[in-house]
Structure formats: C-alpha cells, structure tokens
Design an enzyme around this catalytic site. Structure first.
Site, PDB file in Angstrom:
ATOM      1  N   TYR A  48     -12.353   2.129 -11.586  1.00 52.13           N
ATOM      2  CA  TYR A  48     -11.362   1.051 -11.536  1.00 52.13           C
ATOM      3  C   TYR A  48      -9.975   1.598 -11.149  1.00 52.13           C
ATOM      4  CZ  TYR A  48      -7.798  -2.195 -12.936  1.00 52.13           C
ATOM      5  OH  TYR A  48      -6.681  -2.993 -12.915  1.00 52.13           O
ATOM      6  N   SER A 130       3.319  -3.889 -15.407  1.00 53.54           N
ATOM      7  CA  SER A 130       2.718  -4.963 -14.618  1.00 53.54           C
ATOM      8  C   SER A 130       2.529  -6.163 -15.519  1.00 53.54           C
ATOM      9  CB  SER A 130       1.358  -4.524 -14.078  1.00 53.54           C
ATOM     10  OG  SER A 130       0.598  -5.665 -13.723  1.00 53.54           O
ATOM     11  N   GLN A 151       7.270  -6.103 -13.428  1.00 53.88           N
ATOM     12  CA  GLN A 151       6.725  -6.604 -12.146  1.00 53.88           C
ATOM     13  C   GLN A 151       5.996  -7.929 -12.397  1.00 53.88           C
ATOM     14  OE1 GLN A 151       3.000  -6.253 -11.660  1.00 53.88           O
ATOM     15  NE2 GLN A 151       3.196  -7.665  -9.936  1.00 53.88           N
ATOM     16  N   THR A 181       5.941  -8.925  -6.640  1.00 55.63           N
ATOM     17  CA  THR A 181       4.988  -8.303  -5.715  1.00 55.63           C
ATOM     18  C   THR A 181       4.573  -9.302  -4.638  1.00 55.63           C
ATOM     19  OG1 THR A 181       4.215  -6.709  -7.324  1.00 55.63           O
ATOM     20  CG2 THR A 181       2.689  -7.254  -5.543  1.00 55.63           C
ATOM     21  N   ARG A 190     -12.520  -4.139  -3.809  1.00 55.06           N
ATOM     22  CA  ARG A 190     -12.463  -2.675  -3.976  1.00 55.06           C
ATOM     23  C   ARG A 190     -13.879  -2.253  -4.346  1.00 55.06           C
ATOM     24  NH1 ARG A 190      -7.186  -4.280  -5.799  1.00 55.06           N
ATOM     25  NH2 ARG A 190      -7.935  -4.833  -7.856  1.00 55.06           N
ATOM     26  N   HIS A 301       0.382  -0.985  -1.710  1.00 51.36           N
ATOM     27  CA  HIS A 301      -0.419  -1.198  -2.913  1.00 51.36           C
ATOM     28  C   HIS A 301      -1.390  -0.027  -3.140  1.00 51.36           C
ATOM     29  CE1 HIS A 301      -0.711  -4.708  -5.698  1.00 51.36           C
ATOM     30  NE2 HIS A 301      -1.788  -4.085  -6.118  1.00 51.36           N
TER      31      HIS A 301
HETATM   32  C1  LIG Z   1      -5.251   0.418 -11.328  1.00 55.26           C
HETATM   33  C2  LIG Z   1      -4.102  -0.107 -10.527  1.00 55.26           C
HETATM   34  C3  LIG Z   1      -3.606  -1.369 -10.818  1.00 55.26           C
HETATM   35  C4  LIG Z   1      -2.526  -1.871 -10.087  1.00 55.26           C
HETATM   36  N1  LIG Z   1      -1.993  -3.078 -10.446  1.00 55.26           N
HETATM   37  C5  LIG Z   1      -0.856  -3.503  -9.864  1.00 55.26           C
HETATM   38  C6  LIG Z   1      -0.197  -4.662 -10.356  1.00 55.26           C
HETATM   39  O1  LIG Z   1      -0.622  -5.275 -11.319  1.00 55.26           O
HETATM   40  N2  LIG Z   1       0.933  -5.041  -9.706  1.00 55.26           N
HETATM   41  C7  LIG Z   1       1.444  -4.372  -8.634  1.00 55.26           C
HETATM   42  O2  LIG Z   1       2.481  -4.766  -8.082  1.00 55.26           O
HETATM   43  N3  LIG Z   1       0.849  -3.250  -8.184  1.00 55.26           N
HETATM   44  C8  LIG Z   1      -0.272  -2.800  -8.776  1.00 55.26           C
HETATM   45  N4  LIG Z   1      -0.843  -1.640  -8.345  1.00 55.26           N
HETATM   46  C9  LIG Z   1      -0.237  -0.881  -7.235  1.00 55.26           C
HETATM   47  C10 LIG Z   1       0.803   0.108  -7.759  1.00 55.26           C
HETATM   48  O3  LIG Z   1       1.921  -0.542  -8.296  1.00 55.26           O
HETATM   49  C11 LIG Z   1       1.311   1.018  -6.648  1.00 55.26           C
HETATM   50  O4  LIG Z   1       1.799   0.236  -5.582  1.00 55.26           O
HETATM   51  C12 LIG Z   1       0.252   1.988  -6.123  1.00 55.26           C
HETATM   52  O5  LIG Z   1      -0.630   2.415  -7.136  1.00 55.26           O
HETATM   53  C13 LIG Z   1       0.947   3.195  -5.505  1.00 55.26           C
HETATM   54  O6  LIG Z   1       0.059   4.032  -4.842  1.00 55.26           O
HETATM   55  P1  LIG Z   1      -0.604   5.333  -5.506  1.00 55.26           P
HETATM   56  O7  LIG Z   1      -1.646   4.819  -6.444  1.00 55.26           O
HETATM   57  O8  LIG Z   1      -1.163   6.045  -4.334  1.00 55.26           O
HETATM   58  O9  LIG Z   1       0.483   6.101  -6.213  1.00 55.26           O
HETATM   59  C14 LIG Z   1      -1.952  -1.108  -9.031  1.00 55.26           C
HETATM   60  C15 LIG Z   1      -2.445   0.157  -8.769  1.00 55.26           C
HETATM   61  C16 LIG Z   1      -3.503   0.665  -9.494  1.00 55.26           C
HETATM   62  C17 LIG Z   1      -3.993   2.058  -9.200  1.00 55.26           C
END
Ligand SMILES: Cc1cc2nc3c(=O)[nH]c(=O)nc-3n(C[C@H](O)[C@H](O)[C@H](O)COP(=O)(O)O)c2cc1C
Length: 423
Positions: A48, A130, A151, A181, A190, A301
């Site tokens: 996940y 988040s 966020q 966002t 995914r 993202h």
């Molecule tokens: C498990 C997971 C859940 C995420 N949930 C959100 C979210 O709820 N809101 C959001 O804006 N971005 C979410 N993201 C994206 C992250 O904020 C971020 O943009 C991203 O993880 C950055 O890239 P990286 O994982 O390569 O560091 C999520 C990322 C992951 C890994």
C-alpha cells in the site's frame, strides 16, 4: 518582538536524535530502509505504501529524473557544512525538508501519523497531515504545534459543507499552511495495492491475516498505537461507524478536482497561508497565484496516479521562472536523499517534501523511523551543499546544473491548444 523570539527559538531547536549514529550505521541511506521495510510489516501494508500507479513506471521516472541531474561544483572557498534553516511562508524551519501528506500511513505502521508529527515538531520541519490520515486535525496539531500543515481533498457534497468545516477546524488549531490537492481528479489503479487486497473496503482475507500474524513488531505497534482509522473523516460519518462505513462515506462525499472557482472560495475562507498541491504546468501555477495562493506545490503524487505524468522535478524550473518571485515553491515526488533535496533547491524550490521514504523509515526502524529520516535528510543535505560550495540552501541556486529532462513549456506541443478552464 514575539515573532523574533519565535524565529530565534526555531533556529536553535534542531539537534539530531541521540540514536542518530546507531541507526545511521544500520541504515546509511533510504534504500536500506526500503529493503528492510517489508520484513517488519505485513505484505499488504508495505505494498500500500510503496506502490505506484500501473507497473510503477511513474516512480521509476521520478527517480531517474532526479538521478539525471548533475551538479558541477566550484572549489577554493572556505566551506563547512552550512546551516540549513529556511523561512517558508514567513516562518522559520530547521531545514527545507518536509513530510508530505499521506492517507492511511497507520496501515503501514500503526500510529505513523502521530510519530511523524512528533518527529517533525522535534526537528522543526513541516509536517503535513492528510485529511485521509489516521489522526484528527486536533491530535496532529497538538503533537506538532509549530509545524502543522493540513492537506485537503475536495469534499464537494452539500456545497462543500465538510470542506469548509475542515477549514474552520484547521483555523481553530492554527495550522500554519492549508494545502488543497488538485492532482486527484479521478480515482486510478495502483496495481500492487489492488493485488494486496486494499483497493476498496478493508476485508482481511486469510492471507492478510497470516501476513499480520508473522509480523510481531507490527502487531506490537498495533497493540500500542491502536487500529488504523480515518480519524478526521470519521468524525463526519455516523457515530461509531466502522472503517468500511467511513470509506463508503468518504467516497460518497469526496472526489474530483477542485475547480479554480472552488480554489478561490477556499482562499476566501482560509485566513492563513495557502498552497495548491499537484501542480505540474506553469500556467496552472500562474493561475493559482493570481487567485491569491501563496504556495505552489509541484508534485505528481509520487507516481501514484498514472505512470505517464511528467516527473515534477522536470517541471520545476519552468514553474520557478513563472511564479518563483511571487510565491513559495515546494516540490515532491521522487525525493530519496539530501542530495535530491539539494537538486530541488538548486533548481529553485524553496523546500522539498518526501512521502514514501517516511513510510519505509517507520516500517524499517519502528517508532524512531521518522525522526531518524529527518536527521538523515538534514545530514545529507548539509554535506551535499558543502560539497558544491554553497553556504546556505539559497546558494544552491548558484550551482552549475545539467538537467536534461527540464521541460521547455514554450515549445511543448500543448502550448498551442486551447484549454477549457470552466465546465
Ligand atoms: C501512501 C501514500 C498516501 C498518500 N496520500 C496522499 C493524500 O492523502 N493526499 C495528498 O495530497 N497526497 C498523498 N500522497 C502523495 C504525497 O503527498 C506525495 O505527493 C508523494 O508521496 C511524494 O512522492 P514520494 O513518495 O516519491 O516522496 C500519498 C502518498 C503515499 C505514498
């Protein structure tokens, strides 16, 4: 006067965690953390947190884009590892490094939201909760009072009744930044999350139960920190609603991309600093700034939406050129080291954020993981800046950079096409 004292306090607050040296020897980079993580947590939990969209090509592109950026140093200056404090949105932080918002991190490691919040507060770096996270706005703010950012996704039902109530709650706890966002206009797949059995409601299969039973460290964390929940959202669902009911409630009330008109409405409601997250095109950055948005968060993202999205780091120079003088520019997606943070700074970002690597850290090291990773990023960033002859994060911009992936939007094909801003 009060403000000055607060700024000074932030400057002296950072000290590496007492266990930094011990953990650093065992996990010298984030790659070691990622390797160890699946041995400590159930497979579905690791998948996940770690998965990208489709076949993970978007993640690979993000990493390759960072790796392709080369910096040529200049020597002959007196340089020691420089201080890395920065000012973001008018507040001092210990480093230009932050924790990106993540939904469901407590699935990867029970209690992860609060552990990340505490670690960020300790180090004085931004922590972004988040709205789909496992702590309430109030709990997160209590644990990260000086560095708490929130966020939001788009809770559109009843003319954004829940969305605006979330804004009110964030205001009540003095969140330092509100980020909307933009980059989840649709739900995508995914694959590893789907295969692990987590693409919708949570119905543990025999395989998932087995995966939990053979991970005693994770089970122990579950006992200590409690069952993962969507804490903030669940407050709007029926009292004592179970996890799946909350998931159904969220899906019925939340979704789609904020329109610019909606961004403006949130801007008008929110009294503090505000960013939009998920921007990749400089024209969108300009539009946001024209609406009074203070920060543009350049992100794809983390490769979790679709694989074909441009790496955010390749869009960064054009966005900095478009709005860098008027707005704070943040970057995430693919950051795995202090060197990557330096690359982002060199290309004009004011700060870089990381998502997945914080999940690897907490899965690999347990409760101390987030604090350790912040220390690692800061340590690597100071060394990287020193190596290129920069005396501060801002001086990274003077470096000589080779960035083959940088996108020139003035010649990009879509520039000639009309775009509908309203629907
Ligand atoms: C498990 C997971 C859940 C995420 N949930 C959100 C979210 O709820 N809101 C959001 O804006 N971005 C979410 N993201 C994206 C992250 O904020 C971020 O943009 C991203 O993880 C950055 O890239 P990286 O994982 O390569 O560091 C999520 C990322 C992951 C890994």
């Amino acid at each position: 006067m009060h403000d000055m004292t607060a700024k000074k306090a932030a400057l002296v607050a950072y000290e590496p965690h007492p266990n930094f040296a011990k953990w650093h020897r065992l996990f010298p980079t984030t790659a070691w953390m990622r390797r160890k993580a699946p041995r400590n947590v159930p497979r579905f939990a690791f998948e996940y947190g770690d998965t990208g969209a489709g076949n993970d090509v978007g993640i690979a592109h993000n990493w390759a884009a960072f790796d392709a950026i080369k910096i040529t140093p200049r020597y002959g200056l007196v340089v020691t590892p420089p201080p890395v404090e920065v000012e973001l949105f008018g507040r001092r932080y210990s480093a230009p490094i932050g924790i990106a918002p993540m939904g469901g991190p407590s699935l990867v490691w029970p209690g992860a939201d609060i552990l990340m919040a505490k670690a960020a507060q300790r180090a004085r770096v931004p922590y972004t909760l988040s709205v789909a996270g496992g702590a309430t706005i109030e709990e997160a703010a209590q644990n990260a009072p000086d560095v708490f950012w929130l966020q939001l996704y788009r809770f559109w039902r009843d003319d954004h009744k829940i969305g605006f109530d979330l804004v009110r709650r964030a205001q009540a706890v003095d969140a330092k930044v509100l980020a909307l966002t933009l980059d989840v206009p649709v739900r995508t797949t995914r694959s590893r999350e789907t295969y692990a059995g987590l693409a919708g409601e949570f119905h543990p299969t025999a395989r998932m139960i087995y995966e939990m039973m053979v991970r005693p460290k994770w089970l122990w964390a579950l006992l200590r920190h409690g069952y993962p929940r969507f804490a903030t959202v669940s407050e709007y669902a029926r009292a004592r609603a179970g996890t799946n009911e909350v998931i159904r409630f969220a899906r019925a009330n939340m979704g789609g991309a904020f329109t610019w008109e909606e961004v403006k409405r949130y801007r008008d409601k929110w009294k503090g600093k505000m960013a939009v997250k998920g921007v990749l095109h400089p024209a969108d950055a300009e539009k946001a700034v024209s609406l009074g948005i203070d920060g543009v968060w350049v992100s794809n993202h983390g490769g979790r939406q679709i694989e074909a999205l441009t790496p955010s780091i390749d869009c960064l120079p054009a966005i900095v050129a478009a709005v860098g003088k008027k707005a704070t520019v943040l970057l995430d997606s693919g950051v795995r080291s202090g060197q990557d943070v330096m690359r982002a700074l060199a290309l004009g970002a004011d700060a870089a954020f990381a998502g997945k690597s914080f999940l690897w850290a907490v899965a690999a090291l347990g409760d101390e993981g987030p604090a350790q990773l912040i220390d690692l990023y800061i340590d690597e960033l100071r060394a990287s800046l020193g190596q290129i002859g920069a005396h501060s994060p801002a001086e990274a911009r003077m470096a000589t950079i080779r960035h083959p992936g940088a996108i020139d939007f003035s010649v990009a094909k879509s520039a000639a096409r009309p775009r509908r801003d309203k629907r």
